[in-house]
Scaffold this motif. Structure first.
Motif, short mmCIF file in Angstrom:
data_model
loop_
_atom_site.label_atom_id
_atom_site.label_comp_id
_atom_site.label_asym_id
_atom_site.label_seq_id
_atom_site.Cartn_x
_atom_site.Cartn_y
_atom_site.Cartn_z
N HIS A 57 -51.93 -78.91 63.81
CA HIS A 57 -52.34 -77.79 62.96
C HIS A 57 -52.99 -76.62 63.72
CE1 HIS A 57 -56.43 -79.45 63.08
NE2 HIS A 57 -56.84 -78.35 62.50
N ASP A 58 -53.73 -76.92 64.77
CA ASP A 58 -54.40 -75.83 65.51
C ASP A 58 -53.79 -75.60 66.89
OD1 ASP A 58 -56.22 -74.86 63.65
OD2 ASP A 58 -57.84 -76.22 64.26
N HIS A 91 -53.78 -67.83 62.70
CA HIS A 91 -53.49 -68.99 63.56
C HIS A 91 -52.74 -70.10 62.82
CE1 HIS A 91 -56.99 -71.10 61.88
NE2 HIS A 91 -56.45 -72.19 62.40
N HIS A 117 -53.10 -74.66 56.42
CA HIS A 117 -54.26 -75.56 56.56
C HIS A 117 -55.61 -74.84 56.46
CE1 HIS A 117 -54.27 -74.40 60.93
NE2 HIS A 117 -55.57 -74.54 60.75
N THR A 118 -55.64 -73.54 56.68
CA THR A 118 -56.91 -72.79 56.61
C THR A 118 -57.18 -72.26 55.21
OG1 THR A 118 -56.52 -72.07 58.88
CG2 THR A 118 -58.27 -70.94 57.69
N ASP A 135 -59.03 -81.11 57.55
CA ASP A 135 -59.52 -80.09 58.49
C ASP A 135 -60.94 -79.65 58.15
OD1 ASP A 135 -59.19 -78.19 60.64
OD2 ASP A 135 -58.84 -76.64 59.12
FE FE2 Z 1 -57.20 -74.10 61.99
#
Ligand code: FE2
Ligand code: FE2
Length: 196
Positions: A57-58, A91, A117-118, A135
């Motif tokens: 995810h990141d 991102h 996801h954010t 997350d």
């Molecule tokens: Fe993230």
């Protein structure tokens, strides 16, 4: 979906992130993926998808905020004005592009969970909710998240309650920029939790 070797994927992600001096992000990604797997076991047929989405995810941490608008443009991502004001939130969408191009992920459910996801999004799936919440619980900062007690209590009710609790918390604690997907998710969650 085809089988993805978890150990091979972990090793590839570790290499990708360590080359950019992002090993802290690697630890966070693995923590989120493993937590998402546990969470998904309660709610989903295939918890491996949650684990893979969490691991990746990141992955876009390799690009600092001041390069994000330019690189997103090169990736063909059409940016919202909120993302130009606050490039950090790009991102999530960049991680999706890297998951496709560098890690050969083509499962649309996994890619969706990475991409939102954010902020979550209006038409979220169970997998999107699982990765979003994982997350927030296994956050990337030191110490305990300030919202953790309320979030965990809400999670005892449902994934939707937990997501709503978190977004509501953000909106009441000085959020800098409200991404349109976050707003859409908030409205949808509210409808789901409080039917008219
Ligand atoms: Fe993230
Ligand atoms: Fe994260």
């Amino acid at each position: 979906m085809g089988t993805i070797d978890q150990e091979y994927l972990q090793a590839s992600i570790e290499q990708f992130l360590s080359e950019a001096n992002c090993l802290k992000t690697y630890a966070h990604c693995i923590a989120v993926g493993d937590y998402a797997y546990k969470l998904a076991e309660q709610f989903m047929a295939d918890p491996h998808k949650a684990q893979i989405a969490g691991y990746l995810h990141d992955i876009s941490a390799v690009y600092p905020d001041d390069q994000r608008v330019e690189i997103a443009n090169k990736m063909g991502i059409a940016l919202y004005k909120e993302e130009i004001v606050l490039p950090m939130i790009i991102h999530q969408r960049m991680s999706k592009e890297i998951a496709i191009s560098q890690f050969n992920i083509n499962d649309s459910e996994i890619l969706s969970a990475i991409e939102c996801h954010t902020t979550l999004k209006g038409n979220y799936s169970i997998l999107d909710l699982v990765v979003f919440i994982a997350d927030k619980i296994k956050w990337d900062q030191d110490g305990e998240p300030p919202y953790i007690t309320g979030l965990m209590a809400a999670l005892d009710h449902s994934l939707e309650s937990a997501a709503y609790y978190y977004i509501d918390y953000l909106l009441h604690h000085g959020i800098q920029v409200t991404h349109p997907w976050l707003n859409e998710a908030y409205v949808k969650l509210k409808q789901q939790l409080e039917p008219a």
